[in-house]
Write an enzyme that holds these catalytic residues in place. Structure first.
Site, PDB file in Angstrom:
ATOM      1  N   LYS A   1      30.054  34.524  47.909  1.00 10.76           N
ATOM      2  CA  LYS A   1      30.891  35.559  48.518  1.00 10.76           C
ATOM      3  C   LYS A   1      30.226  36.084  49.792  1.00 10.76           C
ATOM      4  O   LYS A   1      30.889  36.297  50.818  1.00 10.76           O
ATOM      5  CB  LYS A   1      31.143  36.697  47.514  1.00 10.76           C
ATOM      6  CG  LYS A   1      32.131  36.285  46.434  1.00 10.76           C
ATOM      7  CD  LYS A   1      32.189  37.230  45.246  1.00 10.76           C
ATOM      8  CE  LYS A   1      33.064  36.616  44.157  1.00 10.76           C
ATOM      9  NZ  LYS A   1      33.100  37.373  42.907  1.00 10.76           N
TER      10      LYS A   1
ATOM     11  N   GLN B   1      30.377  42.584  40.581  1.00 10.11           N
ATOM     12  CA  GLN B   1      30.446  41.288  39.902  1.00 10.11           C
ATOM     13  C   GLN B   1      30.444  41.490  38.386  1.00 10.11           C
ATOM     14  O   GLN B   1      29.571  42.164  37.849  1.00 10.11           O
ATOM     15  CB  GLN B   1      29.260  40.411  40.341  1.00 10.11           C
ATOM     16  CG  GLN B   1      29.310  39.002  39.814  1.00 10.11           C
ATOM     17  CD  GLN B   1      30.494  38.196  40.348  1.00 10.11           C
ATOM     18  OE1 GLN B   1      30.805  38.234  41.532  1.00 10.11           O
ATOM     19  NE2 GLN B   1      31.172  37.482  39.472  1.00 10.11           N
TER      20      GLN B   1
ATOM     21  N   ASP C   1      39.182  43.720  44.666  1.00  6.69           N
ATOM     22  CA  ASP C   1      39.331  42.794  43.532  1.00  6.69           C
ATOM     23  C   ASP C   1      40.682  43.004  42.835  1.00  6.69           C
ATOM     24  O   ASP C   1      41.099  42.174  42.037  1.00  6.69           O
ATOM     25  CB  ASP C   1      38.201  43.028  42.506  1.00  6.69           C
ATOM     26  CG  ASP C   1      37.235  41.856  42.444  1.00  6.69           C
ATOM     27  OD1 ASP C   1      37.576  40.775  42.966  1.00  6.69           O
ATOM     28  OD2 ASP C   1      36.142  42.024  41.876  1.00  6.69           O
TER      29      ASP C   1
END
Ligand code: NDP
Length: 285
Positions: free
Chosen positions: A53, A97, A120
């Site tokens: 990422k 994460q 997200d």
């Protein structure tokens, strides 16, 4: 093979070029999109994802700030960091994460992220906005699936879409996205009776189960579009999806490969959401 491959790698590369140009435009207004990436603990797979990422951000011109916290981090400490990132004006998106260590409540952490920075798309407000047909940030994997369908000009209006899997990160949100495109949507799961019968009537099949090749090729309707979200590593090291690819490709009109299908789209949509968030910041200032 009858089916045309839906090349997620190529679409992702094309979208990333467009995002780069958008980032350059925002730069002229003095706005550099910023993504905060938070990793708690030492999970090797999570470390790989986070590094991918960060690299993708750098290649697109997005500023990324990395926060690596030890395995024993408390929930309070993580929430304090989220609070700081929520206030930080350079940060347009916050990515924590998952999974998190057992002492931390994932739901509480997701809920603490500002909905304005929820790139997200997991915050209950983002999910609720999607459910009522007024989406803000859409979660990355399902949004990537929709972009792939759009790229082959698959008009979902009135189509039978059958989704196998009902997780919060793939099955449910992709169902809502297909519904918003006027598809007739069926969501199947582990308690579904006669899964083959559902898949057999589908114009579009979206598989997100996590079981190697469990959707059989013979279930696929002639000419159906098949999107395989699954990523499964076999004992011999091969990566396969949730769909029996070779047999399904004989019947489908379009099919995603694994790897090289939905996978590359997920990080691209994270970049997309971050740039969208930065564009909103630019519009506010
Ligand atoms: P989950 O394990 O959270 O969900 C799996 C779903 O499949 C559940 O809803 C489960 O039903 C259902 N299921 C399990 N067994 C059966 C069965 N025999 N028949 C029908 N349905 C069944 O998985 P995720 O949604 O997180 O991920 C799914 C797959 O997608 C995985 O392979 C994962 O690696 C991959 N993935 C890929 C991404 C990408 O970037 N390409 C991103 C995210 C995931 P129930 O709810 O009843 O238990």
């Amino acid at each position: 093979m009858a089916a045309t491959l839906m090349d997620g790698k190529a679409l992702a590369a094309q979208m990333r070029e467009q995002l780069k140009a958008q980032v350059a435009e925002l730069g002229k207004q003095g706005v550099v999109p910023g993504l905060a990436v938070v990793l708690v603990g030492e999970d090797p797979a999570s470390r790989v994802y986070v590094s991918m990422k960060e690299k993708a951000c750098a290649a697109t011109g997005i500023f990324s700030s990395e926060h690596k916290l030890p395995q024993e981090t408390t929930q309070q400490e993580l929430l304090a960091l989220i609070d700081t990132l929520n206030q930080d004006e350079r940060i347009d998106g916050i990515l924590v994460q998952l999974p998190l260590p057992a002492q931390i409540d994932e739901d509480a952490v997701i809920a603490a992220i500002s909905p304005l920075k929820d790139v997200d798309g997991f915050h209950p407000i983002s999910v609720g906005c999607l459910a009522i047909g007024n989406p803000t940030f859409r979660s990355c994997t399902p949004y990537g699936v929709m972009k792939m369908l759009e790229a082959i000009q698959c008009d979902l209006n009135g189509k039978e879409v059958v989704i196998v899997g009902r997780s919060n990160i793939v099955g449910k949100p992709v169902a809502l996205m297909c519904l918003a495109e006027n598809a007739t949507v069926t969501i199947c799961h582990s308690r579904t009776k006669d899964l083959p019968a559902h898949v057999k009537r589908a114009d579009v099949v979206i598989a997100a189960v996590g079981r190697p090749e469990m959707v059989k090729g013979e279930w696929i309707k002639e000419g159906a579009v098949v999107v395989d979200v699954g990523i499964n590593r076999l004992d011999d090291g091969r990566l396969v999806g949730d769909v029996e690819f070779a047999a399904a490709a004989e019947r489908a009109s379009y099919i995603t490969p694994v790897p090289g299908g939905v996978g590359p789209m997920t990080i691209t949509m994270l970049l997309f959401n971050t740039v969208q968030s930065a564009a909103q910041r630019a519009a506010r200032s």
